[in-house]
Design an enzyme around this catalytic site. Structure first.
Site, short mmCIF file in Angstrom:
data_model
loop_
_atom_site.label_atom_id
_atom_site.label_comp_id
_atom_site.label_asym_id
_atom_site.label_seq_id
_atom_site.Cartn_x
_atom_site.Cartn_y
_atom_site.Cartn_z
NE ARG A 148 0.21 1.39 3.46
CZ ARG A 148 1.14 2.27 3.69
NH1 ARG A 148 2.42 1.91 3.69
NH2 ARG A 148 0.84 3.53 3.93
N GLY A 149 0.26 2.39 -0.19
CA GLY A 149 1.00 3.61 -0.43
C GLY A 149 1.08 3.83 -1.92
CB ALA A 150 0.14 6.73 -4.05
NE ARG A 192 -6.76 0.75 -2.29
CZ ARG A 192 -5.95 1.15 -1.31
NH1 ARG A 192 -4.80 0.52 -1.10
NH2 ARG A 192 -6.29 2.16 -0.54
CD GLN A 235 -3.58 2.34 6.95
OE1 GLN A 235 -4.13 2.81 7.95
NE2 GLN A 235 -4.21 2.14 5.81
CG ASP A 247 -3.12 7.80 -1.64
OD1 ASP A 247 -2.81 6.65 -1.97
OD2 ASP A 247 -3.00 8.24 -0.48
CG ASN A 305 -2.60 11.35 2.58
OD1 ASN A 305 -1.97 10.57 1.88
ND2 ASN A 305 -2.34 11.53 3.87
CE LYS A 306 -5.25 5.14 3.99
NZ LYS A 306 -6.08 4.15 3.26
#
Length: 353
Positions: free
Chosen positions: A44-46, A89, A200, A241, A251-252
Site C-alpha cells: 500500500r502507499g501510492a 485501487r 497504518q 494519493d 490522502n488517507k
C-alpha cells in the site's frame, strides 16, 4: 525490511497486513497475486502500489507470451491485465500513471518486436520506474528538509498514516523528509496518528521510525488537536494519493481533519508527493474518486468485533484536503508554496513536465 523486490522473474512483496509483529514476504509469480496484494493492502502507499503494479504487468506479459506469438492477441490480453490491475485501487493516481507507461511501452514494442522481446522491454521499464521512485524520494527528502530546516531548530512533527519507505520503493515521501531532517539532527520528536481503521500509523510508521532510531510517539487520531496545543508541534507533513490541478489533495482518511486542526493552531501543513501523484485532468478535488472499503474494517479491530454486525458503516479510505489548507507541496523538483491552479500551472510549465 524491503517493501518489494524483483528477482528471477518473481515479485516479492512485504505483507504489510502482518506488521509490526511478523515480517513475511508474499511470493508473486502470477499477476492476479499482485492484484490481490494491492487490493488487500499487503502492499500500500501510492508510489509502492504503482511500482508493484508494473511488475504485475510484467508477470501478466510473461504468461501471455508463453501462450501466443500473435501481436494483436498479446496486445489485447495485456491491456486486460493492466485494466484489472488498475481497478484494484481507484484513488491512487500513481497506479494509473505507472500502468499507462507500461501500456505505452507495449504498444510501441509490439509494432516491431516479438512477444517475447516485448516482455523484456516491459521488465526493463518496470525496473526503471522502481529505481526512479527510489531516487525521487531521496530528492524529495532533500527539498523538504531544506524547507523545514529554515525554522532553525530541532522540530516536533506530526504525521498521519504511513508515507514512508513502506509506502514507496524505498526511503518514503513524508517520512523521507523526516529521515533527511533526522540526518541533520533536526528532529526532536515525531507524533504519529494511529490512523483508524487499519492503523497504518501505529503498525507501520512507528515501526519504521523506531527502526531508524528516529524519536516517535504514537497517539490516537482523536488526540491530534490536544497534541498540537500542548506538545509544541512545529509542522505537519503527510503524503498524497492524488493531487488535482488546483492543489486539492487526496490522502488517507483523517488527513483533512488534521489539516483543519493545523490551520486552527497556526501550524504549517506540508504534503510530500512526486509529480506522478498530480492529476491535471481534474480541475479540483471534487473529481477525485474516493474508494470505500469493507464495513468490517470499522466494525472490527484486530479481528475482534467492536460493533454489532448489522450496524451500518461509512468507510471511505481517503478524504480531500482543499489547497487553501496546504502550506506547500514538496516534490522531487522543488517546493510549491501556497499551491493553487496558477502556482501548479507555472510549476509544470517551468519544469517542462
Amino acid at each position: 525490511m524491503e517493501t518489494l523486490r524483483w528477482q528471477d522473474h518473481t515479485l516479492y512483496l512485504l505483507d504489510q497486513t502482518q506488521l509490526p509483529l511478523t515480517e513475511t514476504y508474499l511470493t508473486c509469480t502470477r499477476w492476479p497475486a499482485v492484484a490481490d496484494a494491492i487490493r488487500c493492502l499487503a502492499v500500500r502507499g501510492a508510489p509502492a502500489i504503482g511500482v508493484a503494479a508494473t511488475y504485475g504487468a510484467v508477470l501478466g506479459a510473461q504468461k501471455i507470451a508463453g501462450e501466443t506469438t500473435d501481436a494483436a492477441a498479446f496486445g489485447d490480453r495485456f491491456l486486460a491485465v493492466c485494466d484489472a490491475l488498475e481497478g484494484t485501487r481507484p484513488t491512487a493516481v500513481n497506479l494509473h500513471w505507472a500502468l499507462a507507461r507500461m501500456r505505452d511501452v507495449a504498444a510501441a514494442a509490439l509494432k516491431t518486436d516479438s512477444c517475447t522481446a516485448v516482455v523484456g522491454r516491459l521488465e526493463a521499464e518496470a525496473m526503471r520506474i522502481d529505481e526512479a521512485d527510489r531516487e525521487i524520494n531521496r530528492r524529495m527528502g532533500q527539498f523538504g528538509a531544506a524547507e523545514l530546516a529554515q525554522l532553525g531548530r530541532p522540530l516536533t512533527i506530526l504525521t498521519h498514516c504511513n508515507a514512508g519507505a513502506l509506502a514507496t520503493a524505498a526511503f518514503g515521501t513524508a517520512l523521507g523528509v523526516v529521515r533527511a531532517l533526522h540526518a541533520q539532527g533536526l528532529v526532536r520528536m515525531v507524533y504519529a496518528d494511529e490512523t483508524r481503521p487499519l492503523l497504518q500509523g501505529a503498525r507501520l510508521t512507528t515501526t519504521e521510525l523506531a527502526a531508524d532510531g528516529i524519536p516517535v510517539t504514537l497517539i490516537t487520531d482523536n488526540m491530534a488537536a490536544w497534541t498540537m496545543k500542548t506538545k509544541g508541534i512545529d509542522a505537519v507533513i503527510v503524503g498524497a494519493d492524488r493531487i488535482a490541478a488546483n492543489g486539492d489533495t487526496a490522502n488517507k482518511i483523517g488527513t483533512y481533519g488534521v489539516a483543519l486542526l493545523a490551520a486552527a493552531h497556526g501550524i504549517p501543513f506540508y504534503v510530500a508527493a512526486p509529480v506522478s501523484t498530480f492529476d491535471r485532468t481534474l480541475e479540483d478535488g471534487t473529481g477525485i474518486p474516493i474508494e470505500e472499503r469493507a464495513a468490517d474494517e470499522v466494525r472490527q479491530c484486530g479481528g475482534l468485533a467492536t460493533a454489532l454486525p448489522e450496524i451500518s458503516v461509512f468507510n471511505p479510505a481517503f478524504d480531500v484536503t482543499p489547497h487553501e489548507y496546504i502550506t506547500a507541496i514538496v516534490t522531487e523538483h522543488g517546493v510549491l508554496h501556497h499551491p493553487d491552479s496558477q502556482v501548479l500551472h507555472e510549476f509544470f510549465r517551468k519544469e517542462g513536465i
